[in-house]
Design a protein around this motif. Sequence first.
Motif, PDB file in Angstrom:
ATOM      1  N   PHE A  86      28.229  33.044  46.856  1.00 17.89           N
ATOM      2  CA  PHE A  86      28.772  34.277  47.409  1.00 17.89           C
ATOM      3  C   PHE A  86      30.167  34.558  46.843  1.00 17.89           C
ATOM      4  N   SER A  87      31.048  33.549  46.868  1.00 17.22           N
ATOM      5  CA  SER A  87      32.428  33.772  46.420  1.00 17.22           C
ATOM      6  C   SER A  87      32.501  34.154  44.953  1.00 17.22           C
ATOM      7  N   VAL A  88      31.704  33.463  44.131  1.00 17.23           N
ATOM      8  CA  VAL A  88      31.768  33.746  42.701  1.00 17.23           C
ATOM      9  C   VAL A  88      31.226  35.152  42.417  1.00 17.23           C
ATOM     10  N   VAL A  89      30.124  35.517  43.087  1.00 19.17           N
ATOM     11  CA  VAL A  89      29.589  36.868  42.902  1.00 19.17           C
ATOM     12  C   VAL A  89      30.626  37.909  43.329  1.00 19.17           C
ATOM     13  N   MET A  90      31.257  37.688  44.486  1.00 17.68           N
ATOM     14  CA  MET A  90      32.279  38.621  44.958  1.00 17.68           C
ATOM     15  C   MET A  90      33.429  38.737  43.959  1.00 17.68           C
ATOM     16  N   LEU A  91      33.874  37.577  43.437  1.00 20.23           N
ATOM     17  CA  LEU A  91      34.969  37.581  42.471  1.00 20.23           C
ATOM     18  C   LEU A  91      34.609  38.437  41.264  1.00 20.23           C
ATOM     19  N   TYR A  92      33.369  38.254  40.777  1.00 23.33           N
ATOM     20  CA  TYR A  92      32.977  38.951  39.559  1.00 23.33           C
ATOM     21  C   TYR A  92      32.783  40.441  39.782  1.00 23.33           C
ATOM     22  N   ILE A  93      32.132  40.802  40.925  1.00 29.39           N
ATOM     23  CA  ILE A  93      31.913  42.240  41.109  1.00 29.39           C
ATOM     24  C   ILE A  93      33.207  42.944  41.498  1.00 29.39           C
ATOM     25  N   THR A  94      34.251  42.177  41.868  1.00 27.03           N
ATOM     26  CA  THR A  94      35.548  42.804  42.117  1.00 27.03           C
ATOM     27  C   THR A  94      36.378  42.836  40.837  1.00 27.03           C
ATOM     28  N   ALA A  95      36.442  41.684  40.173  1.00 28.69           N
ATOM     29  CA  ALA A  95      37.353  41.566  39.040  1.00 28.69           C
ATOM     30  C   ALA A  95      36.909  42.418  37.847  1.00 28.69           C
ATOM     31  N   TYR A  96      35.595  42.529  37.628  1.00 25.50           N
ATOM     32  CA  TYR A  96      35.156  43.263  36.435  1.00 25.50           C
ATOM     33  C   TYR A  96      35.500  44.751  36.503  1.00 25.50           C
ATOM     34  N   PRO A  97      35.137  45.441  37.589  1.00 27.20           N
ATOM     35  CA  PRO A  97      35.582  46.849  37.654  1.00 27.20           C
ATOM     36  C   PRO A  97      37.107  46.977  37.618  1.00 27.20           C
TER      37      PRO A  97
END
Lengths: 299, 284
Positions: free
Chosen positions: A92-103
């Motif tokens: 969950f945390s890694v997915v959240m990090l990626y979908i936040t950081a990429y945009p």
Amino acid sequence: MAKNNKLSIGMSDKTSDIVLVAITAAVLLVVAYPLYYVVVASFSDPYEVYAGRTFLFPRGFTLDGYKAVFADNNIVSGFLNSVLYTTVGTIFSVVMLYITAYPMAQKDLPGRKFLSLFFVITMYFSGGLIPTYLVVKKTGLIGNMWSLFLPGGVAVGNMIIVRNYFQNSIPKELVEASQIDGCSKFRTFTDVVIPLSMPILAVMAVFSMVAYWNDWFTAMIYLGGKGQPLPLVLRSILIKSSASAAQVSMISGGYAELNKLTEMIKFCSMIVAAIPMLIAYPFVQKYFEKGFMSGAVKG
Amino acid sequence: MYLLLLIPVVLTFVYKYIPMYGVQIAFRDYSPSKGFSGSTWVGLKWFERFFNAPTCSRMIKNTILLSAYSLLWSFPIPIILSLIINQLRFRRYKRVVQTILYAPHFISTMIVCGMIRIFLSPSGGLINLILGTNIDFLTEASAFRTIYVASGIWQDAGWGCIIYLATLANVDPGLYEAAKMDGASVFQRILHIDIPELIPMAVLNLIMAAGGLMNVGFEKVWLLQTDLNKATSDVIAVYVYQQGIENAKYSYSTAVGLFNTAVNIVLLIIVNKIASKLSDVEFV
């Protein structure tokens, strides 16, 4: 004093090597010995431990402590709960990090400055323990595993590190080339950006893994006593019982009263709880410094 | 792709911003049925109650002293350690040193506190065995701060080196070569090359740490507290937890927590002002 000073300045590189190695070796001893002692004690007869005969090697070698740990239903279910929370939480945390950081790394994101502020403010201000608890309660998460993951939401500090990594360490040419080839933003993300960001992904995964594996406070206030993770099970073994053990020994004036097995379980359960993370981090250690640096560069 | 960003935005709004809005219950008599903004306004009632609590001054004093002592020790040690580690020339040894020094950081506070309790036990505890005594350290109020600070250094001093080691890795190797040619010893290289390189990062860390002076972590204090060491181990964070979660005095606990945060913000602004006067570093 002056002489001393001159001596250290006049030191050759070889002498200073010896001095530096000696100092670090002493530091290593101080840091590593307590852990080593726990390992030795976990294999020893508790009476030998209490008599102070296990400073270097196990005495009265036994595996009874570990057998008792793996036969203890509370510890085993705590271990399994921790495995579950750590697995789900890390993903969950890694997915959240990626979908936040990429945009957030895209220059053409509408309202990028505002969103950046929106996230960063939460690093410095928070509602505090009780208002957060009340919101978690209101959203019906008390007693639910997701209460451990959702309120933490986005780890903003880590998000900034990942965002900077996307901006600084992924060659723009590659991203552009894939887009010229007709890749959508999403395809570029999954096929180019994710594979190129594996080092930072590994570090972030290990960080959240460690955080979830070691957490007990969130579980204590939000889970309502159900599905306790390993550290909370350890609490009743290590913290509560050691207070009473100390009292017992004070009253009876000795440690004859101490239950042999309880004492062994203390050492063994600590080892069982600590080992998984101690094995995990050296694999990503070489990325630590790099990760911190790319995060420190403001983008 | 951008739509996915809505998920973290919503989560952050719900679990970070709504609680911030909910801080107002510090000035209200919160009742669950009336919600954050509907509960009766009571002004500074809870703050007055806190300042009139018999243990109030003791908690404030303990909180400040505990983190001041921690800061005093845990700020310089990682700097010194990283200066030494950075000069190690045997790469494999250097890596081993780093691996071992980082290790305690990856251990749960629960285990660290378990170890502390076992090591300090009056009967058969490691420390008492070494000293040949049988003192029950955790019942001695005078020992609590030392235990707290020392175990904190053991756990995190090595980890604190990372940021400094990363900074030192950026030093131009040519500088060292030139210094060596001029006959500078390791000690002189540390003094004239490494330390100036580290100062901006160190100042930054100091500002952050000083701004968090009232942020004594709940976990370790709570796990190491006994009835007999409360004279030094009674801190605000533990009180907030006990009043709020254990006794369900939501408004009162929020008020105490808010007081703590307010002091922190004032401290952060003050140290930031001082630091920006002293150097060009400004962080907040």
